[in-house]
Design a protein around this motif. Structure first.
Motif, PDB file in Angstrom:
ATOM      1  N   PHE A   8       0.837  -1.202   0.000  1.00 53.55           N
ATOM      2  CA  PHE A   8       0.000   0.000   0.000  1.00 53.55           C
ATOM      3  C   PHE A   8       0.872   1.252   0.000  1.00 53.55           C
ATOM      4  N   GLU A   9       1.901   1.254   0.851  1.00 58.72           N
ATOM      5  CA  GLU A   9       2.821   2.396   0.914  1.00 58.72           C
ATOM      6  C   GLU A   9       3.556   2.566  -0.414  1.00 58.72           C
ATOM      7  N   GLU A  12       1.216   4.108  -2.834  1.00 56.42           N
ATOM      8  CA  GLU A  12       1.040   5.518  -2.482  1.00 56.42           C
ATOM      9  C   GLU A  12       2.202   6.348  -3.031  1.00 56.42           C
ATOM     10  N   LEU A  15       1.907   6.834  -6.747  1.00 51.40           N
ATOM     11  CA  LEU A  15       0.935   7.877  -7.084  1.00 51.40           C
ATOM     12  C   LEU A  15       1.538   9.267  -6.893  1.00 51.40           C
TER      13      LEU A  15
END
Length: 54
Positions: A8-9, A12, A15
């Motif tokens: 997830f990190e 992130e 992005l």
């Protein structure tokens, strides 16, 4: 659980890196779009109408 948090990190960060590549015009247009959506949603009211009328 730890692996999903790490991925997830990572996503992130991807992005954020992608966001930095965008031009100021693209950023402005996106911010404007989000602002308009926010304005519309802040004026919206939720009204509940029962499915079965008595």
């Amino acid at each position: 659980m730890k692996k999903s948090k790490q991925s997830f990190e990572q996503a992130e960060l991807e992005l954020l890196k992608e966001g930095l590549k965008r031009s100021y015009k693209e950023r402005f247009e996106m911010a404007t779009r989000l602002y308009k959506i926010h304005q519309t949603l802040s004026k919206a009211t939720i009204s509940h109408k029962p499915f079965v009328s008595k």
